[in-house]
Design a protein around this motif. Structure first.
Motif, PDB file in Angstrom:
ATOM      1  N   ILE A 133    -130.679  -7.423  98.750  1.00  0.00           N
ATOM      2  CA  ILE A 133    -129.654  -6.094  98.818  1.00  0.00           C
ATOM      3  C   ILE A 133    -130.606  -4.818  98.911  1.00  0.00           C
ATOM      4  O   ILE A 133    -130.208  -4.001  99.743  1.00  0.00           O
ATOM      5  N   ILE A 134    -131.411  -4.491  97.744  1.00  0.00           N
ATOM      6  CA  ILE A 134    -132.360  -3.304  97.853  1.00  0.00           C
ATOM      7  C   ILE A 134    -133.089  -3.238  99.040  1.00  0.00           C
ATOM      8  O   ILE A 134    -133.087  -2.214  99.636  1.00  0.00           O
ATOM      9  N   ILE A 135    -134.013  -4.337  99.511  1.00  0.00           N
ATOM     10  CA  ILE A 135    -134.713  -4.081 100.495  1.00  0.00           C
ATOM     11  C   ILE A 135    -133.792  -4.027 101.928  1.00  0.00           C
ATOM     12  O   ILE A 135    -134.307  -3.071 102.831  1.00  0.00           O
ATOM     13  N   GLY A 136    -132.646  -4.683 101.956  1.00  0.00           N
ATOM     14  CA  GLY A 136    -131.827  -4.472 103.071  1.00  0.00           C
ATOM     15  C   GLY A 136    -131.167  -2.961 103.188  1.00  0.00           C
ATOM     16  O   GLY A 136    -131.333  -2.476 104.129  1.00  0.00           O
ATOM     17  N   CYS A 137    -130.959  -2.310 102.081  1.00  0.00           N
ATOM     18  CA  CYS A 137    -130.588  -0.956 102.126  1.00  0.00           C
ATOM     19  C   CYS A 137    -131.671  -0.021 102.435  1.00  0.00           C
ATOM     20  O   CYS A 137    -131.642   0.883 103.138  1.00  0.00           O
ATOM     21  N   SER A 138    -132.809  -0.151 101.873  1.00  0.00           N
ATOM     22  CA  SER A 138    -134.212   0.642 102.297  1.00  0.00           C
ATOM     23  C   SER A 138    -134.279   0.388 104.019  1.00  0.00           C
ATOM     24  O   SER A 138    -134.740   1.250 104.706  1.00  0.00           O
ATOM     25  N   LEU A 139    -134.283  -0.919 104.326  1.00  0.00           N
ATOM     26  CA  LEU A 139    -134.388  -0.957 105.839  1.00  0.00           C
ATOM     27  C   LEU A 139    -133.245  -0.393 106.697  1.00  0.00           C
ATOM     28  O   LEU A 139    -133.682   0.576 107.510  1.00  0.00           O
ATOM     29  N   ILE A 140    -132.120  -0.096 106.251  1.00  0.00           N
ATOM     30  CA  ILE A 140    -130.944   0.506 106.796  1.00  0.00           C
ATOM     31  C   ILE A 140    -131.195   2.103 106.817  1.00  0.00           C
ATOM     32  O   ILE A 140    -131.244   2.743 107.698  1.00  0.00           O
ATOM     33  N   SER A 141    -131.675   2.404 105.707  1.00  0.00           N
ATOM     34  CA  SER A 141    -131.974   3.936 105.481  1.00  0.00           C
ATOM     35  C   SER A 141    -133.044   4.251 106.358  1.00  0.00           C
ATOM     36  O   SER A 141    -133.057   5.256 107.096  1.00  0.00           O
ATOM     37  N   SER A 142    -134.047   3.285 106.387  1.00  0.00           N
ATOM     38  CA  SER A 142    -135.199   3.528 107.426  1.00  0.00           C
ATOM     39  C   SER A 142    -134.908   3.692 108.988  1.00  0.00           C
ATOM     40  O   SER A 142    -135.233   4.858 109.605  1.00  0.00           O
ATOM     41  N   LEU A 143    -133.994   2.856 109.256  1.00  0.00           N
ATOM     42  CA  LEU A 143    -133.401   3.000 110.657  1.00  0.00           C
ATOM     43  C   LEU A 143    -132.630   4.392 110.973  1.00  0.00           C
ATOM     44  O   LEU A 143    -132.842   4.950 112.075  1.00  0.00           O
ATOM     45  N   PHE A 144    -131.877   4.629 110.076  1.00  0.00           N
ATOM     46  CA  PHE A 144    -130.920   5.790 109.956  1.00  0.00           C
ATOM     47  C   PHE A 144    -131.904   7.167 110.140  1.00  0.00           C
ATOM     48  O   PHE A 144    -131.845   7.892 110.855  1.00  0.00           O
ATOM     49  N   HIS A 148    -140.617   1.691  99.665  1.00  0.00           N
ATOM     50  CA  HIS A 148    -139.906   2.042  98.430  1.00  0.00           C
ATOM     51  C   HIS A 148    -138.852   0.985  98.034  1.00  0.00           C
ATOM     52  O   HIS A 148    -138.951   0.663  96.722  1.00  0.00           O
ATOM     53  N   GLY A 149    -138.100   0.447  98.851  1.00  0.00           N
ATOM     54  CA  GLY A 149    -137.115  -0.602  98.424  1.00  0.00           C
ATOM     55  C   GLY A 149    -138.041  -1.724  98.022  1.00  0.00           C
ATOM     56  O   GLY A 149    -137.320  -2.423  96.711  1.00  0.00           O
TER      57      GLY A 149
END
Length: 354
Positions: free
Chosen positions: A336-347, A304-305
């Protein structure tokens, strides 16, 4: 590290060639271009991985070999020559001689000046292709949503028949009429991008469908006693169709970097070494890594990111028809967008385990 050994070897070789070609200056420029290409192409690798995981291991090797040649010689060397040939009404040999002559990019008649002058046409073509790619993803049904409200709105819009083509055509008409200086060329180039996307995607789906049905039937004939069969990896015509689709997507991602590289150096050899041999090889290695490690299935929001980053890249490309937008903005926003999607996936994974 086994996935990146080839990329590291090719990068070292490219830097050595750059040093022999133009000394320490050429080596530094090639390294800068390579880092720029890698930073701009994380979304490219994620999208490529999702397509590549449906193809057989043999075709994954083709992506790393034949696809690499297409990326290096085709998009980073021959494509700029073709653009200059058409724009300046030169034959390819004269365009190559003009490229090797270098010259000040701000002076009319130089290779870099002609290529920058053709930027609106390239941006319209690549922007519309990437826009349709992103909209197709969000308009299609998704089991999960990362950004709930906007993705659900896009999904509702996608229920309208031919929503992707309709939205893209409306946006192209608005851009060509109200934004572009040369409305005809922008409109024509954008239409080519839309037509080519539909043609390549349609061809890929036809071949994939035909190949999948044939292979499933064969699998069932050979294992009637089995209760279930493993996922079928595409080969033959099906894989070839997806390979064409994959190369077109990869080419569309290359437009921004290939043109933006001339802000760093007008030398086509250094651009080919930096963007092609270093950048493209690392992106391909990253793609194979994502496929073999199953990263996209473990990090459910990463795709998605990547498509949000593609959507923003497409919009920025289309806006660059009238406004100069530095490549660093595209790279930083995408990261930034891909990083945010990565962090959201880890959470999400941590919450699921709990």
């Amino acid at each position: 590290m086994k996935h990146f050994r080839g990329a590291i070897f090719v990068s070292i070789l490219a830097l050595i060639i750059a040093y022999i070609y133009g000394g320490m200056t050429a080596l530094v420029l090639a390294a800068i271009l390579g880092v720029m290409e890698i930073s701009l192409s994380f979304d490219n690798a994620i999208v490529n991985a999702r397509i590549l995981e449906r193809m057989s291991y043999k075709w994954r090797e083709v992506f790393l070999t034949v696809g690499m040649l297409i990326a290096v010689l085709g998009m980073r060397f021959l494509f700029p020559l073709l653009v200059v040939s058409i724009s300046a009404h030169l034959n390819p040999i004269d365009a190559l001689m003009l490229a090797m002559a270098k010259g000040d990019p701000s002076q009319p008649g130089t290779y870099a000046y002609i290529l920058n002058h053709a930027h609106p046409m390239i941006a319209a073509f690549g922007g519309m292709f990437l826009l349709m790619l992103a909209l197709d993803f969000f308009f299609d049904f998704q089991v999960v949503h990362w950004l709930g409200f906007p993705e659900k709105i896009l999904r509702k819009i996608g229920r309208f028949p031919a929503a992707t083509s309709l939205c893209s055509l409306i946006l192209l008409l608005i851009l060509s009429h109200f934004v572009a200086k040369d409305s005809f060329l922008v409109l024509f180039s954008g239409l080519i991008g839309i037509v080519l996307y539909l043609a390549v995607q349609g061809l890929g789906h036809l071949m994939a469908q035909h190949g999948t049905l044939a292979e499933v039937e064969e699998e069932l004939e050979n294992s009637n006693s089995k209760q279930s069969t493993p996922p079928v990896l595409l080969t033959g015509k099906a894989a070839f169709g997806l390979f064409l689709y994959l190369e077109m997507i990869d080419a569309s991602f290359s437009f921004d970097g290939a043109i933006g590289a001339f802000a760093i150096t007008p030398d086509p050899i250094i651009i080919m070494l930096g963007l092609g041999f270093i950048g493209a090889m690392f992106v391909r290695s990253l793609t194979i890594f994502l496929v073999e490690k199953g990263t996209l299935n473990e990090l459910i929001y990463l795709e998605h990111g990547a498509h949000w980053a593609i959507l923003i890249l497409a919009i920025l490309l289309l806006l660059s028809i009238a406004i100069e937008i530095p490549e660093i903005i595209t790279g930083v926003l995408g990261a930034i967008i891909i990083g945010c999607s990565l962090i959201s996936s880890l959470f999400y994974n941590r919450k699921s385990r709990r």
